[in-house]
Design an enzyme around this catalytic site. Structure first.
Site, PDB file in Angstrom:
ATOM      1  N   GLN A  12      23.477  31.529  -8.836  1.00 19.31           N
ATOM      2  CA  GLN A  12      22.016  31.148  -9.617  1.00 19.31           C
ATOM      3  C   GLN A  12      21.815  29.899  -9.700  1.00 19.31           C
ATOM      4  O   GLN A  12      22.421  29.046  -9.173  1.00 19.31           O
ATOM      5  CB  GLN A  12      21.926  32.252 -10.659  1.00 19.31           C
ATOM      6  CG  GLN A  12      21.814  33.651 -10.555  1.00 19.31           C
ATOM      7  CD  GLN A  12      23.264  34.370 -10.412  1.00 19.31           C
ATOM      8  OE1 GLN A  12      23.995  34.204 -11.084  1.00 19.31           O
ATOM      9  NE2 GLN A  12      23.453  34.992  -9.269  1.00 19.31           N
TER      10      GLN A  12
ATOM     11  N   ASP B 182      18.909  29.019  -5.418  1.00 17.70           N
ATOM     12  CA  ASP B 182      18.350  29.083  -4.230  1.00 17.70           C
ATOM     13  C   ASP B 182      18.301  27.552  -3.939  1.00 17.70           C
ATOM     14  O   ASP B 182      17.412  27.447  -2.958  1.00 17.70           O
ATOM     15  CB  ASP B 182      17.348  29.868  -3.826  1.00 17.70           C
ATOM     16  CG  ASP B 182      17.312  31.404  -4.284  1.00 17.70           C
ATOM     17  OD1 ASP B 182      18.451  31.962  -3.961  1.00 17.70           O
ATOM     18  OD2 ASP B 182      16.362  31.821  -4.866  1.00 17.70           O
TER      19      ASP B 182
ATOM     20  N   LYS C 109      22.950  25.477  -2.243  1.00 14.40           N
ATOM     21  CA  LYS C 109      24.380  25.100  -2.756  1.00 14.40           C
ATOM     22  C   LYS C 109      25.373  25.313  -1.832  1.00 14.40           C
ATOM     23  O   LYS C 109      26.359  24.592  -1.724  1.00 14.40           O
ATOM     24  CB  LYS C 109      24.584  25.886  -4.092  1.00 14.40           C
ATOM     25  CG  LYS C 109      23.752  25.652  -5.246  1.00 14.40           C
ATOM     26  CD  LYS C 109      24.200  26.361  -6.417  1.00 14.40           C
ATOM     27  CE  LYS C 109      23.753  27.934  -6.270  1.00 14.40           C
ATOM     28  NZ  LYS C 109      22.329  28.318  -6.424  1.00 14.40           N
TER      29      LYS C 109
ATOM     30  N   GLY D  15      23.216  35.133  -3.200  1.00  5.76           N
ATOM     31  CA  GLY D  15      22.898  35.463  -1.698  1.00  5.76           C
ATOM     32  C   GLY D  15      22.944  34.225  -0.860  1.00  5.76           C
ATOM     33  O   GLY D  15      22.387  33.314  -1.205  1.00  5.76           O
ATOM     34  N   HIS D  16      24.069  33.992   0.087  1.00  5.12           N
ATOM     35  CA  HIS D  16      24.172  32.909   1.043  1.00  5.12           C
ATOM     36  C   HIS D  16      24.480  33.433   2.437  1.00  5.12           C
ATOM     37  O   HIS D  16      24.871  34.113   2.594  1.00  5.12           O
ATOM     38  CB  HIS D  16      24.927  32.018   0.117  1.00  5.12           C
ATOM     39  CG  HIS D  16      25.982  32.610  -0.373  1.00  5.12           C
ATOM     40  ND1 HIS D  16      25.994  32.395  -2.055  1.00  5.12           N
ATOM     41  CD2 HIS D  16      27.177  33.107  -0.181  1.00  5.12           C
ATOM     42  CE1 HIS D  16      27.239  33.020  -2.352  1.00  5.12           C
ATOM     43  NE2 HIS D  16      27.788  33.486  -1.116  1.00  5.12           N
TER      44      HIS D  16
END
Ligand code: IMP
Length: 426
Positions: free
Chosen positions: A226, A13, A16, A40-41
């Site tokens: 990650q 988180d 990136k 998740g993005h």
């Protein structure tokens, strides 16, 4: 310069996706090589926001091809849901998104196994519940794993599931006691054969595809999912994910040899966050932590869990910068620290009476360390409109200088807000 890797140097988180976005038109192909829908993005295109977990963030760029490599674990309904979500928003990925036939498939029994293990106090790792660990376990165990290519052979898939599912049902019974949830191989086969027909056009021999791309001098970007401290080998084991989230995962997880990866960008949050269980030496379990969580919107994209937050830990980042071979760092979310009178950076640890500046990654050691802090003055000004280093207050510049000095790498980007424009290119 064919290959660039964007990798998080903390526990994930680190934003990136924003760095991939800023690399703009500088690449032709974007590749994911590890993890699955545990990442998740949120990406915003022309005011429409897309929530992606499995597809790389670069997928939204026109003229860019995307690859989900063999090192990724894939839950087919999630894959299709993300493809559909993009299509609804006007982004057609048919013909530009490729999925490895050797990527491993997540089945409902993987998620159930994880749920049962996570519900016991001893077995709990605080995972995302997406079946990631059990699927990778099957991959290395070999007997029960099923790869994407196998979904495309209906008779074979039915036979495989007739062998695998009864074993999984025994496992569920053993883990669940009482009245466990069990699975029907025929029903799973029917469901997954339905997905297979939709997935078929995306499936490729991706190492071959990538080797052709390299031969054609295409520019590749690798999106590590990650963060480095969650790497299965070098992270804070056992509180890690089940894949190689460092750039070392690229070779195995995509088939692209390390020699092609010429630039490694280490993404660092101006503070630290972590989701799930495990030691976190600089954690702020207090009001200040709550404030950073709120301002930084530190809630998991996948699970919605509040993230744990704390001071920047230069011992940890120096360790992951060394492991990842980072050439530079980018400092993200600096604006979140505005208005805090004094800021701390962890510069060393006390471990059993000794001082160390080397990161002990074993959870049992890391649990025992006491962080040694350096205190720096904070700043009150809103910095979200800063576009050059000289726009920043002196205290913010000093904080950045100290971070780069402690990590030993220059900062190429400083992010002062979520928007693309809220960026200082150094
Ligand atoms: P798993 O990957 O679901 O097995 O979870 C293992 C650990 O990694 C847990 O602490 C998760 O919260 C953490 N984790 C997995 N994916 C991410 C991510 O993308 N960002 C941050 N933490 C993650």
């Amino acid at each position: 310069m064919p290959g660039t890797c964007v990798v998080g140097l903390q526990w994930g988180d680190e934003a990136k996706g924003k760095i991939v976005d800023l690399l703009g038109d500088g690449f032709d192909l974007v590749v994911r090589y590890n993890g699955g829908a545990n990442a998740g993005h949120t990406v915003v295109v022309n005011g429409v926001s897309f929530k992606l977990s499995l597809l790389p963030t670069g997928v939204i760029r026109p003229d860019v091809q995307s690859v989900i490599g063999n090192g990724v674990v894939v839950y087919p309904p999630r894959f299709l849901e993300e493809v559909d979500q993009l299509a609804k928003g006007g982004i057609d990925v048919a013909g530009s998104l490729f999925l490895s036939d050797h990527a491993h498939v997540i089945f409902p029994y993987h998620m159930e196994e994880e749920r049962l293990l996570e519900s016991s106090a001893e077995g709990k790792l605080g995972t995302t519940g997406r079946g990631i660990g059990p699927c990778y376990q099957d991959k290395v165990g070999r007997r029960f794993a099923i790869r994407v290519g196998e979904l495309l052979r209906p008779d074979h898939l039915r036979e495989r599931l007739k062998f695998v599912v009864p074993f999984k049902n025994k496992l569920m019974t053993a883990l669940g006691g009482g009245a466990p949830k069990t699975f029907d191989p025929d029903a799973i086969a029917a469901e997954y054969l339905g997905y297979a027909e939709r997935i078929r056009p995306f499936v490729r021999d991706t190492p071959r595809f990538l080797h052709d791309a390299l031969a054609a001098n295409k520019r590749l970007i690798f999106e590590a999912a990650q963060g480095s401290l969650l790497d299965v080998d070098h992270g804070t084991y056992p509180y890690v994910t089940s894949s190689s989230s460092l750039p070392s995962g690229i070779w195995g997880g995509s088939g692209v040899p390390a020699k092609y990866v010429k630039r490694i960008i280490g993404v660092v949050k101006a503070y630290t966050s972590r989701v799930g269980q495990g030691p976190f030496p600089t954690e702020l379990d207090n009001e200040l932590g709550e404030r950073i969580r709120k301002i930084g919107r530190e809630y998991g994209t996948v699970t919605g869990r509040p993230r744990r937050v704390g001071w920047l830990d230069s011992v940890a980042v120096r360790y992951t910068a060394a492991l990842s071979g980072a050439d530079e760092i980018t400092v993200m979310l600096l604006d979140v620290l505005s208005g805090i009178p004094e800021l701390k950076i962890c510069t060393a640890y006390e471990l059993d009476g000794d001082r160390t500046t080397y990161f002990p990654s074993d959870a049992y050691l890391l649990e025992r360390v006491k962080p040694v802090y350096e205190t720096l003055p904070g700043w009150n000004d809103d910095i979200t409109a800063a576009r050059k280093l000289s726009d920043l207050p002196a205290a913010a510049r000093r904080y950045l200088d100290r971070v780069t000095e402690l990590v030993g790498l220059r900062a190429s980007v400083v992010s002062v807000g979520p928007d693309r424009e809220q960026t200082i290119m150094v």
